[in-house]
Write a protein that holds these residues in place. Structure first.
Motif, short mmCIF file in Angstrom:
data_model
loop_
_atom_site.label_atom_id
_atom_site.label_comp_id
_atom_site.label_asym_id
_atom_site.label_seq_id
_atom_site.Cartn_x
_atom_site.Cartn_y
_atom_site.Cartn_z
N LYS A 68 0.83 -1.20 0.00
CA LYS A 68 0.00 0.00 0.00
C LYS A 68 0.87 1.25 0.00
CE LYS A 68 -3.60 2.38 2.63
NZ LYS A 68 -4.48 2.33 3.83
N MET A 69 1.94 1.24 0.79
CA MET A 69 2.79 2.42 0.90
C MET A 69 3.55 2.69 -0.40
SD MET A 69 4.09 1.68 4.78
CE MET A 69 4.90 3.23 5.14
N VAL A 70 4.07 1.63 -1.03
CA VAL A 70 4.73 1.81 -2.32
C VAL A 70 3.73 2.31 -3.36
CG1 VAL A 70 5.87 0.61 -4.23
CG2 VAL A 70 6.57 0.14 -1.89
N GLY A 71 2.53 1.76 -3.34
CA GLY A 71 1.50 2.20 -4.27
C GLY A 71 1.18 3.67 -4.12
N ASN A 72 1.09 4.14 -2.87
CA ASN A 72 0.82 5.56 -2.63
C ASN A 72 1.95 6.44 -3.16
OD1 ASN A 72 -1.60 4.97 -1.36
ND2 ASN A 72 -0.74 5.01 0.70
N LEU A 73 3.21 5.98 -2.99
CA LEU A 73 4.34 6.75 -3.50
C LEU A 73 4.32 6.81 -5.03
CD1 LEU A 73 7.21 5.50 -1.15
CD2 LEU A 73 6.35 7.85 -1.33
N LEU A 74 3.99 5.68 -5.65
CA LEU A 74 3.91 5.66 -7.11
C LEU A 74 2.81 6.59 -7.60
CD1 LEU A 74 4.36 1.83 -7.79
CD2 LEU A 74 6.05 3.63 -8.15
N ASP A 75 1.69 6.62 -6.88
CA ASP A 75 0.59 7.51 -7.26
C ASP A 75 0.97 8.98 -7.11
OD1 ASP A 75 -1.01 5.34 -7.84
OD2 ASP A 75 -2.04 5.34 -5.89
N SER A 76 1.93 9.26 -6.23
CA SER A 76 2.35 10.65 -6.01
C SER A 76 3.49 11.05 -6.96
CB SER A 76 2.81 10.83 -4.56
OG SER A 76 4.01 10.13 -4.30
N GLY A 77 3.85 10.15 -7.88
CA GLY A 77 4.86 10.49 -8.89
C GLY A 77 6.24 9.96 -8.61
N ALA A 78 6.40 9.14 -7.59
CA ALA A 78 7.73 8.60 -7.27
C ALA A 78 8.17 7.60 -8.34
CB ALA A 78 7.70 7.92 -5.91
N LEU A 79 9.49 7.50 -8.51
CA LEU A 79 10.09 6.51 -9.40
C LEU A 79 10.69 5.42 -8.54
CD1 LEU A 79 11.90 8.95 -11.87
CD2 LEU A 79 9.60 7.98 -12.06
#
Length: 416
Positions: A68-79
């Motif tokens: 869930k945490m990685v998914g949230n970071l990806l949704d916020s534009g993280a690479l």
């Protein structure tokens, strides 16, 4: 005035943290580096470090909180990127600065790998087997084939992707046991690069990873055996040959002389190999050389692609060029051109956040700090005599391995 500085800390659980504050940076790069790769394997478990990377760092295989945490970071534009190499496994996240607390918490969740679902292991096994088939059918195999010919079937000579039979049989117990053995705080380092406060950041990491404890495990030191051999695969009209010479490890100052020798031989349109083999004699389509140093050892490789009929003549030209450098050295123009090119490449590193992060992490695994000006100074210090000396020291047939795609080992032996 330009200057660099880093802050380092050893946490109570023995995990190392490095913070490189780059005030000009508008984003943030964070890497977790684990001192575990194919160098730590043998024929029976070759490929397990790469398999663990898929299970630990693949988004779909993480525990629910980490996923869930990685998914949230990806949704916020993280690479997000994960990688397994000969000497380390890494996981890197690049994002906006404001997400630093989330990244730290996410990494602390990722290391909680346990109770792997059997269906996820089977799914990832199928993916890795397809990756292996693709890998061995591509040009990517050239480098590792050259290292296999140089170091044999152990340590740095093992393929990172692993043995396909091993990949097909790794069990949940093997993966989880290996993870507990090598994925420990004492074997892990976190590198953070960006405009962040070092003390505050180290404090956040210490708090987030306080639960993680190092067990008293004594992992055997990887052993490197230099055993140059001849290794050819396939039968085609064209041959891609790599001649590899044993050279200095990363910790040796001689690696800079080896790098300049490599560039003089085969880097760029004015290199000796390119001018002689392609432009003057039209023997090859492509030719280049490169130098690579690991913590355990290093080498210089010369790679060229030619027709099978031109193989013998092309190889002789390569050896004659090397012989000329050993006897007569290199020119002022050659060493200065190679030096300038290396310095330009080094100066570009801070302009690439991810490359800068991974360079810092790689150096730190070797217990060395990466600073641009130190590298430039070392390159400026190399003399023509040192380049000639490293050529004499390295480039001998007793110190050379041959590997090729497009012809068999028996045909390669006739070149010697």
């Amino acid at each position: 005035m330009y200057y660099e500085y880093i802050s380092k800390a050893m946490l109570e659980n023995c995990m190392k943290v490095i913070v490189r504050r780059t005030k000009q940076s508008r984003n943030l790069s964070v890497g977790m580096y684990v001192n575990h790769g194919s160098k730590d394997e043998n024929n029976k478990n070759n490929g397990i470090s790469h398999f663990i990377e898929h299970m630990a760092f693949s988004h779909e295989n993480m525990n629910p909180n980490a996923k869930k945490m990685v998914g949230n970071l990806l949704d916020s534009g993280a690479l997000y990127e994960a990688f397994t190499g000969k000497e380390m496994t890494r996981c890197c996240i690049t994002s906006q600065r404001k997400y630093l607390p989330d990244i730290i918490k996410t990494l602390s969740e990722i290391v909680k790998l346990h109770n792997l679902p059997d269906e996820r292991i089977q799914h990832e096994r199928a993916i890795i087997l397809q990756e292996a088939e693709t890998y061995f059918a591509s040009s990517k195999v050239k480098t590792e084939l050259a290292e296999r010919a140089l170091w044999g079937e152990r340590s740095l000579g093992l393929f990172v992707i692993g043995n396909q039979d091993n990949i097909s049989r790794f069990t949940k117990e093997e993966i989880e046991s290996r993870f507990r053995q090598f994925y420990s705080p004492s074997n892990t380092m976190i590198v953070i690069q960006g405009d962040v406060d070092p003390d505050e950041t180290i404090g956040q990491i210490a708090e987030a990873f306080d639960f993680w404890k190092s067990e008293a495990v004594s992992n055997p030191s990887p052993l490197l055996e230099v055993s140059p051999s001849v290794l050819g695969i396939g039968n085609a009209n064209r041959v891609n040959l790599t001649a590899t010479f044993v050279g200095p490890s990363f910790r040796s100052r001689k690696r800079h002389a080896m790098a300049l020798l490599s560039d003089i031989l085969g880097e760029g349109l004015k290199s000796r190999l390119f001018v002689e083999l392609r432009e003057k004699r039209e023997l090859v389509y492509s030719v280049y050389s490169y130098a690579l140093s690991y913590g355990l050892g290093g080498y210089m490789a010369i790679d060229f692609n030619c027709s099978k009929e031109s193989l013998e003549e092309s190889f002789k030209v390569v050896m004659n060029i090397i012989d000329d450098i050993q006897n007569n050295g290199v020119t002022d123009e050659e060493i200065e051109r190679a030096r300038a090119s290396r310095i330009t490449s080094t100066l570009q590193i801070p302009n690439d956040a991810v490359r800068h992060l991974n360079t810092t992490g790689r150096y730190a695994l070797y217990n060395k700090d990466f600073f641009v000006d130190t590298e430039v100074f070392d390159l400026m210090s190399v003399t023509k005599e040192e380049v000639r000396e490293i050529a004499r020291e390295m480039c001998d047939q007793s110190n050379m391995a041959l590997s090729a795609l497009g012809t068999d080992s028996e045909s390669l032996v006739t070149l010697l």
